[in-house]
Design a protein around this motif. Structure first.
Motif, PDB file in Angstrom:
ATOM      1  N   GLN A 192      16.020  17.749   2.638  1.00 10.06           N
ATOM      2  CA  GLN A 192      15.622  16.536   3.351  1.00 10.06           C
ATOM      3  C   GLN A 192      16.537  15.418   2.885  1.00 10.06           C
ATOM      4  O   GLN A 192      16.949  15.400   1.737  1.00 10.06           O
ATOM      5  CB  GLN A 192      14.170  16.179   3.043  1.00 10.06           C
ATOM      6  CG  GLN A 192      13.177  17.271   3.354  1.00 10.06           C
ATOM      7  CD  GLN A 192      13.028  17.513   4.836  1.00 10.06           C
ATOM      8  OE1 GLN A 192      13.184  16.601   5.637  1.00 10.06           O
ATOM      9  NE2 GLN A 192      12.746  18.753   5.207  1.00 10.06           N
ATOM     10  N   SER A 193      16.823  14.513   3.775  1.00 11.07           N
ATOM     11  CA  SER A 193      17.754  13.458   3.399  1.00 11.07           C
ATOM     12  C   SER A 193      17.188  12.083   3.726  1.00 11.07           C
ATOM     13  O   SER A 193      15.992  11.933   3.936  1.00 11.07           O
ATOM     14  CB  SER A 193      19.097  13.702   4.091  1.00 11.07           C
ATOM     15  OG  SER A 193      20.053  12.839   3.544  1.00 11.07           O
ATOM     16  N   VAL A 194      18.061  11.078   3.804  1.00  7.40           N
ATOM     17  CA  VAL A 194      17.588   9.702   3.932  1.00  7.40           C
ATOM     18  C   VAL A 194      16.727   9.429   5.158  1.00  7.40           C
ATOM     19  O   VAL A 194      15.879   8.550   5.129  1.00  7.40           O
ATOM     20  CB  VAL A 194      18.768   8.705   3.917  1.00  7.40           C
ATOM     21  CG1 VAL A 194      19.265   8.525   2.510  1.00  7.40           C
ATOM     22  CG2 VAL A 194      19.874   9.163   4.830  1.00  7.40           C
ATOM     23  N   GLU A 195      16.926  10.180   6.246  1.00  5.93           N
ATOM     24  CA  GLU A 195      16.147   9.884   7.449  1.00  5.93           C
ATOM     25  C   GLU A 195      14.742  10.458   7.386  1.00  5.93           C
ATOM     26  O   GLU A 195      13.912  10.150   8.240  1.00  5.93           O
ATOM     27  CB  GLU A 195      16.817  10.450   8.709  1.00  5.93           C
ATOM     28  CG  GLU A 195      18.280  10.132   8.894  1.00  5.93           C
ATOM     29  CD  GLU A 195      19.157  11.137   8.182  1.00  5.93           C
ATOM     30  OE1 GLU A 195      18.775  12.320   8.107  1.00  5.93           O
ATOM     31  OE2 GLU A 195      20.222  10.736   7.684  1.00  5.93           O
ATOM     32  N   SER A 196      14.453  11.327   6.430  1.00  3.50           N
ATOM     33  CA  SER A 196      13.176  12.027   6.468  1.00  3.50           C
ATOM     34  C   SER A 196      12.037  11.146   5.960  1.00  3.50           C
ATOM     35  O   SER A 196      12.248  10.133   5.301  1.00  3.50           O
ATOM     36  CB  SER A 196      13.260  13.302   5.630  1.00  3.50           C
ATOM     37  OG  SER A 196      13.850  13.001   4.399  1.00  3.50           O
ATOM     38  N   SER A 197      10.811  11.578   6.267  1.00  2.56           N
ATOM     39  CA  SER A 197       9.625  10.832   5.840  1.00  2.56           C
ATOM     40  C   SER A 197       9.433  10.978   4.333  1.00  2.56           C
ATOM     41  O   SER A 197       9.986  11.879   3.711  1.00  2.56           O
ATOM     42  CB  SER A 197       8.398  11.371   6.561  1.00  2.56           C
ATOM     43  OG  SER A 197       8.152  12.699   6.120  1.00  2.56           O
ATOM     44  N   ASP A 198       8.650  10.105   3.747  1.00  5.01           N
ATOM     45  CA  ASP A 198       8.377  10.181   2.312  1.00  5.01           C
ATOM     46  C   ASP A 198       7.741  11.510   1.933  1.00  5.01           C
ATOM     47  O   ASP A 198       8.069  12.097   0.907  1.00  5.01           O
ATOM     48  CB  ASP A 198       7.443   9.039   1.884  1.00  5.01           C
ATOM     49  CG  ASP A 198       8.192   7.712   1.832  1.00  5.01           C
ATOM     50  OD1 ASP A 198       9.425   7.730   2.014  1.00  5.01           O
ATOM     51  OD2 ASP A 198       7.533   6.677   1.615  1.00  5.01           O
TER      52      ASP A 198
END
Lengths: 109, 176
Positions: free
Chosen positions: A29-35
């Motif tokens: 998962q990267s920066v665009e993904s949800s917490d």
């Protein structure tokens, strides 16, 4: 003592010739993904009692990564398969179902 | 005392070549240097001081006399120009040992978890594994002979390891 057959070079390698690489099939998962997704990627692991899928590296041999399925209770090795897959091969899943009827791991069963 | 001798060979050149091992240009460049066939996975084809060792799905170690290394690197460079590869002279980065005598398998088996029984390890095979605490690759140029490479930085360690392992003699685990 675990003995895995490396799917890359075909050698039967002892645990001490390998480096453990943690759980298999973790999706990055990267920066665009949800917490929640990012937390899952970083921290949330299966830690099962029974069937488990792991990554191992043949560190003292060919140096390649591969995936392995084993039982965390008896250390029975169900099989190994290449790391370049999103999902364990069906014949391996069938073999595990035969050895451990009713097993589950994430969405696999 | 066991009749096993450990000799360090210092006159051997080694080239580590990484690339696509199914590529015909790469295979013929290698066999042109070694004078033998191209090894299958897990195999080593060695004759005299030349040979090809299969190290991993994308790596071979080319053995040849040290004075031929420079020329060989040029040959490889021109044969593989334009295709993705890496060829490096590792002669001084690796140490090569030769073990000769009786009780070879027993002696090495004290140091490695690899299965060294004749069924899985014999002339023509190569096994990359662990000798006590360090990485090594073992192969048999012929019966009663094992060659091995390790990193040169641990060569003294490996030499003593082999000598101490040989001291106790065979333990009867493998048939002599």
């Amino acid at each position: 003592m675990l003995i895995f057959t490396c799917p890359c070079c075909g050698e039967r390698a002892d645990e001490t010739e390998l480096s453990p690489g943690g759980e298999a099939h973790i999706e990055r998962q990267s920066v665009e993904s949800s917490d929640e997704a990012f937390e899952g990627y970083l921290f949330i692991r299966e830690n099962p009692r029974g069937v488990h899928f792991e990554r191992w590296r043949h560190a003292y041999g060919c140096g390649k990564w591969f995936n392995a399925a084993r039982c965390t209770v008896t250390l029975e090795v169900f099989g190994t398969y290449p790391a370049q897959t999103m999902r364990p091969p069906q014949d391996l899943l069938d073999h595990i179902s035969q050895r451990r009827p009713g097993w589950t791991w994430r969405d696999l069963a | 005392m066991s009749e096993l001798t450990v000799t360090r060979l210092t006159d051997r050149g080694m080239i580590s070549l990484r690339g696509d091992l199914s590529d015909d240009a790469l295979r013929s460049a290698c066999t042109g240097l070694s004078g033998g066939d191209f090894p299958e996975a897990g195999h080593a084809i060695v004759s005299g001081d030349k040979g090809l060792l299969w190290m991993s799905p994308d790596e071979v170690l080319i053995l040849l006399p040290q004075e031929e290394v420079g020329q060989a690197l040029e040959t490889l460079g021109s044969a593989l120009a334009g295709s993705h590869h890496l060829a490096v002279d590792v002669s001084d980065a690796r140490a090569l040992f030769r073990l000769e005598g009786s009780g070879l398998r027993d002696t090495l088996q004290k140091l490695t978890p690899a299965d060294l029984s004749p069924a899985t390890f014999g002339p023509g095979r190569i096994r990359r594994t662990r000798l006590a605490q360090v990485a090594a690759a073992l192969w048999m140029p012929g019966e009663g002979q094992v060659d091995l490479v390790c990193f040169r930085s641990v060569a003294d360690y490996v030499q003593r390891l082999l000598e101490v392992a040989a001291e106790g003699g065979p333990v009867g685990f493998h048939p002599a």
